[in-house]
Design an enzyme around this catalytic site. Sequence first.
Site, PDB file in Angstrom:
ATOM      1  N   SER A 296      43.740  48.021  32.858  1.00 38.01           N
ATOM      2  CA  SER A 296      44.599  46.775  32.636  1.00 38.01           C
ATOM      3  C   SER A 296      44.137  45.465  33.361  1.00 38.01           C
ATOM      4  CB  SER A 296      46.237  47.196  32.782  1.00 38.01           C
ATOM      5  OG  SER A 296      46.384  46.576  34.299  1.00 38.01           O
ATOM      6  N   ASP A 297      44.411  44.400  32.976  1.00 38.20           N
ATOM      7  CA  ASP A 297      44.181  43.174  33.818  1.00 38.20           C
ATOM      8  C   ASP A 297      45.545  43.130  34.647  1.00 38.20           C
ATOM      9  OD1 ASP A 297      43.173  41.228  34.724  1.00 38.20           O
ATOM     10  OD2 ASP A 297      42.884  39.887  33.280  1.00 38.20           O
ATOM     11  N   TRP A 298      45.180  41.940  35.639  1.00 39.90           N
ATOM     12  CA  TRP A 298      46.251  41.796  36.655  1.00 39.90           C
ATOM     13  C   TRP A 298      47.743  41.831  36.373  1.00 39.90           C
ATOM     14  CZ3 TRP A 298      44.529  41.024  41.565  1.00 39.90           C
ATOM     15  CH2 TRP A 298      45.211  40.377  42.863  1.00 39.90           C
ATOM     16  N   GLU A 299      48.443  42.876  36.866  1.00 40.18           N
ATOM     17  CA  GLU A 299      50.026  42.947  36.709  1.00 40.18           C
ATOM     18  C   GLU A 299      50.098  43.087  35.258  1.00 40.18           C
ATOM     19  OE1 GLU A 299      52.008  40.093  39.804  1.00 40.18           O
ATOM     20  OE2 GLU A 299      53.157  40.226  38.021  1.00 40.18           O
ATOM     21  N   ASP A 300      49.431  43.132  34.418  1.00 37.73           N
ATOM     22  CA  ASP A 300      49.610  42.970  32.828  1.00 37.73           C
ATOM     23  C   ASP A 300      50.453  44.062  32.268  1.00 37.73           C
ATOM     24  OD1 ASP A 300      48.890  40.636  32.144  1.00 37.73           O
ATOM     25  OD2 ASP A 300      46.791  41.031  32.446  1.00 37.73           O
TER      26      ASP A 300
END
Length: 746
Positions: A296-300
């Site tokens: 995933s990307d950051w906190e996504d």
Amino acid sequence: MKNIIILVIFCMTVNSALCQTVKSDDQKADSLLKIMTLDEKIGQMTQVTLGVVCTQTDGVLDTTALRKAIHKYKVGSILNVTNHALSVDQWHIVISQIQDEAMKERMHIPVIYGLDGIHGQTYTLDATIFPQNIAMAATRDTDMVRAITEVTAHELRASGVRWNFAPVLDCGRQPLWPRFPETYGEDVLLDRTMGVMAVKTYQAGGLRNSNAVASCLKHYIGYSDPRSGKDRTPAYIPEIELREYYLPPFRDAVKAGAASVMVNSGEINGIPVHASRYLLTDILRKELGFEGLIVSDWEDIIRLHTRHNVAPTARAAVVMAIQAGIDMSMVPMDFSFFDLLKEAVQKGEVTEARINESVKRILLLKLKLGLFDNPYPEKAAISQFRKPEYQEIALNAAREAMTLLKNQDHILPLDKTKKILVAGPSAQSISALNGCWTYTWQGKDERWYPSNSKTILQAVIDKAGNDHVITCTTRGFDQPENYDTDKLKKYADGADLILLCLGEDAYAESPGNIRDLALPEEQMDLAKAAISTGKPVILVLTEGRPRFITSIEPKIKGILMAYWSGRKSAEAISDVLFGDYDPDGRLPFSYPKSMGEIVLYDRKPTEDIREVFNDNISGGYDPLFPFGWGLSYTNFQYGPIRLSGDSIRGNEKLTVSVNVKNAGQRDGKNTVELYSHQFYASVTPNMKRLRAFQKIYLKAGEEKTVVFKIDKTDLAFVNAQLKTYSEPGDFELMIGDQKARFTWSR
Ligand code: BGC
């Protein structure tokens, strides 16, 4: 005969050795999986940022926090820095401590560390910083992409890091988007070609090779075209367009063996990509055949609940993302993902079989990277850091990026006997030459840059000498003095010409959001003040995306687009300004005139039609400088296009040749670009599509024949049934000012 037998035996041995490694990785992953607890498995899927296990001091670990992460939550991956780049030695200490802790766990599974080395190794002090992708696209030089990618891989490995969150493959079709500089520009072929080269180089020799790093294609998919232009805001991209412009770079890079993929933080047509089983599983996994790791990307994942509002609870968000196909969560500030996924498995919302799929991919990546053999930073790799030749590569890459947009009355190259006034906010800024992801995320903090980084002013003085250079600027992009129009005018009295350095200071992601592409007013005021002096003005643009200069351009004699070209930007700029390097960069995007005129070069026919009802509103492709534009100090001439025939059938290849002559006085490089246009097609045809390009070097007076071979696959488009399809018809080919026609039939 003997040789053949030896060769066959050799090949069989190598093959079976290869098979054994592949098999044993697979078997080893399976046997690990069999004995892992649910906690151990979910821990592997959890990625946290360094800040979670660090003290307040950058690069100093908090042992209690580290133990909690490794022993309680069993995290499989760590990323990032806390604030700024660390030294090679610090990286070795940090990563060794992390692996020491991981080795105390009963399973001895190493942690995989990931960083964003997107234009050189961003997060190691003194690492070699190269041009951003947008500038690399301007070089049109895939060998140069290979060269800089190789150095990046070496400097990552020297820092003990084996996973790089690069290359960025988002096609740059929305110039407002603050991540535009990270892209290879608006053209799909450039994006595909450079992306594949980057992946192959990062992973050259296979992931076990001690110089290789695992690549991570990002950000799958459609991230780069938010309707508002702001980062992480909704995109509306019909599937036909998604497949025509945004999918091909990922498809090619997956085929080239990319080890991992990072997901787009945004939403497309109302569906956040992190929740899209269609995009992640049906297309990426099944259609493209991607077998690697999806992160995933950051906190996504949690943001499916907190921002996108598609998941009513945090746990529902986790379930949604895992069911869509994500393997690893960049949580990254806490361990919530671990707890939530565990709960979801216990409640039967996610099966353990599904967890096993992801964990196997993570284990396989670690096995293939040799982390199970040696999880520690390799001392030997340090010798690959900051080799003297890297500076040369950085300089050559920056030189090749320089794109000369205007050169009225041959004002350039500059005459060294003239007195130059160097003005504008980027004259004495290093960050405005490097941009995002340079020693810090935002790239703005010059304290972390190597102390010998040059400014444009210094590089100009190096060429012309102190006596011929004056400046009205001071150090730092934002300093009010740099915007003082009165001072500029006063200093101009003593100068023969003005070198005006405008553009953008560094920014990354959302902090780089802007309302429109206009240059800030105070920069326009500076330009107007410079023009008002009557002295010739030469504009150097250091910017990550095109900012409007339409109203000042007619009064400016020379314009050099320098992008953010990294460590050696200033030297490359002055080399071009003084004629020590013949500029050969080509615009990788259409430089628009105004917000209402953002039309891309591969536009559709009706985008080109000028309606007669209102003369003031021009339709059509009318940029300030078109895609592919770039002047030289020498004069390249193209002969007529020669075709091997006027028609081809089926899979036949068409040979396209053109003679290129350097009819000028200087040696130089030229990129020969082949475009095609289909006259009539079932889906409105692009007016132009780049199909092939070759960069050649010609001495003054020299002539070369450039040959391209194209076939039906180079003419294909996505049809109404969403299939990539070649449709019989008549085509026009364009190279420079030359044109030729042919027909393709089944
Ligand atoms: C960016 C990614 C990057 C990640 C880790 C995110 O904010 O979108 O491109 O890889 O951070 O630093």
